[in-house]
Design a protein around this motif. Structure first.
Motif, mmCIF file in Angstrom:
data_model
loop_
_atom_site.group_PDB
_atom_site.id
_atom_site.type_symbol
_atom_site.label_atom_id
_atom_site.label_comp_id
_atom_site.label_asym_id
_atom_site.label_seq_id
_atom_site.Cartn_x
_atom_site.Cartn_y
_atom_site.Cartn_z
ATOM 1 N N ALA A 51 0.841 -1.207 0.000
ATOM 2 C CA ALA A 51 0.000 0.000 0.000
ATOM 3 C C ALA A 51 0.873 1.252 0.000
ATOM 4 C CB ALA A 51 -0.935 -0.002 1.203
ATOM 5 N N ASP A 52 1.947 1.223 0.788
ATOM 6 C CA ASP A 52 2.870 2.360 0.810
ATOM 7 C C ASP A 52 3.529 2.560 -0.553
ATOM 8 O OD1 ASP A 52 2.421 3.086 3.439
ATOM 9 O OD2 ASP A 52 4.167 2.027 4.234
ATOM 10 N N ALA A 53 3.937 1.461 -1.176
ATOM 11 C CA ALA A 53 4.569 1.554 -2.487
ATOM 12 C C ALA A 53 3.608 2.097 -3.530
ATOM 13 C CB ALA A 53 5.095 0.173 -2.917
ATOM 14 N N ALA A 54 2.366 1.648 -3.482
ATOM 15 C CA ALA A 54 1.355 2.136 -4.424
ATOM 16 C C ALA A 54 1.096 3.630 -4.211
ATOM 17 C CB ALA A 54 0.061 1.357 -4.265
ATOM 18 N N ARG A 55 1.020 4.030 -2.964
ATOM 19 C CA ARG A 55 0.777 5.441 -2.633
ATOM 20 C C ARG A 55 1.958 6.292 -3.126
ATOM 21 N NH1 ARG A 55 0.624 5.087 2.637
ATOM 22 N NH2 ARG A 55 -1.360 4.033 2.573
ATOM 23 N N ASP A 56 3.181 5.796 -2.910
ATOM 24 C CA ASP A 56 4.362 6.533 -3.351
ATOM 25 C C ASP A 56 4.415 6.636 -4.872
ATOM 26 O OD1 ASP A 56 5.104 6.880 -0.729
ATOM 27 O OD2 ASP A 56 6.610 5.281 -0.742
ATOM 28 N N ALA A 57 4.022 5.557 -5.553
ATOM 29 C CA ALA A 57 4.040 5.557 -7.015
ATOM 30 C C ALA A 57 3.038 6.563 -7.575
ATOM 31 C CB ALA A 57 3.738 4.163 -7.545
ATOM 32 N N LEU A 58 1.914 6.715 -6.908
ATOM 33 C CA LEU A 58 0.895 7.655 -7.372
ATOM 34 C C LEU A 58 1.309 9.107 -7.152
ATOM 35 C CD1 LEU A 58 -2.345 5.858 -6.204
ATOM 36 C CD2 LEU A 58 -1.509 6.104 -8.538
ATOM 37 N N LYS A 59 2.156 9.343 -6.174
ATOM 38 C CA LYS A 59 2.622 10.695 -5.884
ATOM 39 C C LYS A 59 3.618 11.199 -6.934
ATOM 40 C CE LYS A 59 2.011 10.626 -0.886
ATOM 41 N NZ LYS A 59 2.686 10.675 0.422
ATOM 42 N N LYS A 60 4.278 10.291 -7.628
ATOM 43 C CA LYS A 60 5.313 10.681 -8.602
ATOM 44 C C LYS A 60 4.737 11.121 -9.903
ATOM 45 C CE LYS A 60 8.868 7.890 -6.556
ATOM 46 N NZ LYS A 60 9.811 6.846 -6.711
#
Length: 60
Positions: A51-60
């Motif tokens: 979930a953290d990785a997905a959230r970080d990917a969406l922020k980029k």
């Protein structure tokens, strides 16, 4: 940090303690419950990391 990572780490720690108590006392049921709880915590932690990785990917 995702709440699943925090809860997973707590479950994993609790499971480790429970497993150790089961080993020390010779109680196979407690030991098995600890192992299961530890495994559940690992899975929940992995879900949180994803979930953290997905959230970080969406922020980029």
């Amino acid at each position: 940090m995702d709440k699943n990572r925090i809860e997973g780490a707590a479950k994993e720690a609790k499971g480790s303690v429970k497993e150790a108590i089961g080993k020390l006392t010779g109680n196979k049921k407690t030991e098995a419950e600890g192992k299961a709880e530890k495994a559940e915590g690992k899975v929940q932690g992995t879900v949180g990391k994803a979930a953290d990785a997905a959230r970080d990917a969406l922020k980029k």
